[in-house]
Design a protein around this motif. Structure first.
Motif, PDB file in Angstrom:
ATOM      1  N   GLU A   1      59.492  12.341 -46.016  1.00 33.84           N
ATOM      2  CA  GLU A   1      60.337  12.088 -47.041  1.00 33.84           C
ATOM      3  C   GLU A   1      61.757  12.907 -47.071  1.00 33.84           C
ATOM      4  O   GLU A   1      62.655  12.615 -47.904  1.00 33.84           O
ATOM      5  CB  GLU A   1      59.771  12.514 -48.256  1.00 33.84           C
ATOM      6  CG  GLU A   1      58.596  11.627 -48.763  1.00 33.84           C
ATOM      7  CD  GLU A   1      58.905  10.207 -49.168  1.00 33.84           C
ATOM      8  OE1 GLU A   1      60.136  10.229 -49.762  1.00 33.84           O
ATOM      9  OE2 GLU A   1      58.101   9.374 -49.183  1.00 33.84           O
TER      10      GLU A   1
ATOM     11  N   ASN B   1      65.544   9.981 -52.371  1.00 29.88           N
ATOM     12  CA  ASN B   1      65.100  10.660 -53.243  1.00 29.88           C
ATOM     13  C   ASN B   1      66.126  11.619 -53.734  1.00 29.88           C
ATOM     14  O   ASN B   1      67.103  11.768 -53.388  1.00 29.88           O
ATOM     15  CB  ASN B   1      63.635  11.411 -52.874  1.00 29.88           C
ATOM     16  CG  ASN B   1      62.851  10.399 -52.435  1.00 29.88           C
ATOM     17  OD1 ASN B   1      62.576   9.209 -52.842  1.00 29.88           O
ATOM     18  ND2 ASN B   1      62.188  10.961 -51.463  1.00 29.88           N
TER      19      ASN B   1
ATOM     20  N   LYS C   1      61.565  10.376 -57.140  1.00 31.71           N
ATOM     21  CA  LYS C   1      61.491   9.473 -55.981  1.00 31.71           C
ATOM     22  C   LYS C   1      61.920   8.170 -56.187  1.00 31.71           C
ATOM     23  O   LYS C   1      61.992   7.503 -57.289  1.00 31.71           O
ATOM     24  CB  LYS C   1      60.123   9.263 -55.614  1.00 31.71           C
ATOM     25  CG  LYS C   1      60.000   8.514 -54.333  1.00 31.71           C
ATOM     26  CD  LYS C   1      58.613   8.364 -53.640  1.00 31.71           C
ATOM     27  CE  LYS C   1      58.289   7.705 -52.527  1.00 31.71           C
ATOM     28  NZ  LYS C   1      57.053   7.673 -51.817  1.00 31.71           N
TER      29      LYS C   1
ATOM     30  N   HIS D   1      56.236  13.688 -56.649  1.00 29.53           N
ATOM     31  CA  HIS D   1      57.188  14.614 -57.203  1.00 29.53           C
ATOM     32  C   HIS D   1      56.773  15.956 -57.389  1.00 29.53           C
ATOM     33  O   HIS D   1      57.412  17.094 -57.043  1.00 29.53           O
ATOM     34  CB  HIS D   1      57.726  14.207 -58.529  1.00 29.53           C
ATOM     35  CG  HIS D   1      58.922  15.095 -59.090  1.00 29.53           C
ATOM     36  ND1 HIS D   1      60.154  14.971 -58.453  1.00 29.53           N
ATOM     37  CD2 HIS D   1      58.830  15.735 -60.271  1.00 29.53           C
ATOM     38  CE1 HIS D   1      60.923  15.757 -59.171  1.00 29.53           C
ATOM     39  NE2 HIS D   1      60.056  16.432 -60.435  1.00 29.53           N
TER      40      HIS D   1
ATOM     41  N   TYR E   1      56.586  15.939 -52.319  1.00 33.06           N
ATOM     42  CA  TYR E   1      56.534  14.770 -51.358  1.00 33.06           C
ATOM     43  C   TYR E   1      55.777  15.386 -49.892  1.00 33.06           C
ATOM     44  O   TYR E   1      56.017  14.884 -49.035  1.00 33.06           O
ATOM     45  CB  TYR E   1      57.894  14.330 -50.833  1.00 33.06           C
ATOM     46  CG  TYR E   1      58.648  13.956 -51.969  1.00 33.06           C
ATOM     47  CD1 TYR E   1      58.250  13.060 -52.670  1.00 33.06           C
ATOM     48  CD2 TYR E   1      59.871  14.873 -52.451  1.00 33.06           C
ATOM     49  CE1 TYR E   1      59.240  12.403 -53.834  1.00 33.06           C
ATOM     50  CE2 TYR E   1      60.545  14.213 -53.628  1.00 33.06           C
ATOM     51  CZ  TYR E   1      60.050  13.359 -54.444  1.00 33.06           C
ATOM     52  OH  TYR E   1      60.791  12.720 -55.490  1.00 33.06           O
TER      53      TYR E   1
END
Length: 354
Positions: free
Chosen positions: A68, A141, A146, A250, A254
């Motif tokens: 992420e 994000n 996200k 969240h 992540y």
């Protein structure tokens, strides 16, 4: 080789070694290509770039952060800068080589550069193949949640090179199974039968039903998105389990695998549907048994409800102050649950935090 058409607009190819076909799919008039990949896929990214250069295309391979951490405005801005510096025009192409985070990022950058340039996706994880790379959803994000910034931008093609799955860590492969199981619950129960026939084999890329499971999951997504690209109605069923899953991701910044969060999210959705009198207890038990059989988590830690609820209220499916969930009446019978009561929500949370 299997080929799944997404509404006749583009094809998803499922084949060993098909990543070598990128150069033949870029189309006419392409002079430049940006190949986006993570460090773990550097060799494959460079291989794709070399194949493009062999066709006299200026190909630039660029490495982005893993997972992420790739899906940020800062990383996207770096890629936009590269596109500008190298003079990319609307006839040029972006190629995403990596897991779902890379295909999300590459698709978003392609969607926003000059208001849209072509993108070819080469997903290298099970999760990317059966979910992220198919359907045209792109995004990054923010600190608030996200995928809150994104665009719908269908790819020119998706190449699922199943050879790459042999290099995937087992935990990542198992996490990808969550999206396959999800497809079984919402549309195609045969998937659940195949998993139940040999759960251990379902978690291996060389399992006897691996290709069928991948293809069936892709067919589910392709059929849904071809009818509803921009998630105005039907496509919402693909978010089964994702409202709670995104909240988990969240609050954990992540650090948890997406598929693991989705597995917990599906159990939460099942418990919520049961609390609302929509789904029978047997349906909830089936969620737990199938997910546990392939090694996916089905519970979450207690004491975090307030922050999870706050995160869910920022979810894209929320309308005003009204929380909306995809739930099941039965296998392959998804429905929407709008505005569940605080008691129902808390009951579901307690049920998964044990």
């Amino acid at each position: 080789m299997s080929v799944v058409s997404v509404g006749g607009d583009y094809d998803v190819v499922i084949e060993a070694g098909c990543s070598s076909r990128v150069a033949g799919l870029v189309g006419e008039g392409v002079q430049r290509a940006l190949v986006v990949h993570p460090e773990s896929m550097r060799a494959l990214g460079e291989q794709v770039a070399t194949s493009l250069r062999d066709r006299d295309i200026e190909a630039y391979a660029v490495c982005v952060p893993d997972a992420e951490n790739a899906k940020t405005a800062a990383v996207a801005a770096d890629l936009w800068a590269l596109l500008g510096q190298h003079g990319f025009t609307r006839t040029d192409v972006v190629v995403g080589v990596g897991g779902g985070t890379v295909t999300d990022l590459a698709g978003f950058v392609a969607a926003t550069w000059l208001r849209g340039v072509p993108v070819i996706q080469v997903p290298t994880t099970l999760l990317g193949m059966v979910d992220a790379a198919v359907g045209g959803k792109t995004g990054i994000n923010t600190a608030e949640g996200k995928n809150l910034v994104g665009s719908f931008h269908p790819p020119r093609a998706v190449l699922c090179d199943v050879d790459v799955l042999a290099t995937l860590p087992r935990a990542d492969y198992v996490a990808g199974m969550a999206e396959i199981v999800k497809a079984g619950f919402i549309v195609d129960p045969v998937i659940l039968d195949l998993v139940a026939a040999d759960p251990e084999a379902a978690t291996r890329p060389d399992g006897p039903h691996t290709l069928e499971l991948i293809e069936r999951a892709i067919v589910v997504k392709a059929d849904v998105v071809s009818q509803d690209l921009k998630e105005s109605s039907l496509r919402e069923i693909l978010n089964y389990g994702h409202t709670f899953a995104h909240a988990i991701e969240h609050v954990e910044h992540y650090q948890r695998r997406h598929g693991e969060a989705v597995a917990i999210g599906m159990v939460f959705a099942a418990e919520l549907a049961c609390a609302a009198g929509i789904l029978a207890r047997e349906g909830v038990d089936l969620h737990r048994s199938v997910l546990q059989s392939v090694g996916l988590p089905t519970s979450y830690e207690p004491g975090r409800w307030q922050e999870l609820e706050t995160a869910m209220r920022r979810d894209k499916k929320t309308r005003g102050s009204l929380l909306r969930f995809v739930v099941l009446e039965d296998l392959a019978r998804p429905v929407r649950l709008e505005g569940p009561t605080d008691e129902q929500l808390h009951t579901a949370y307690v049920a998964v935090s044990r």
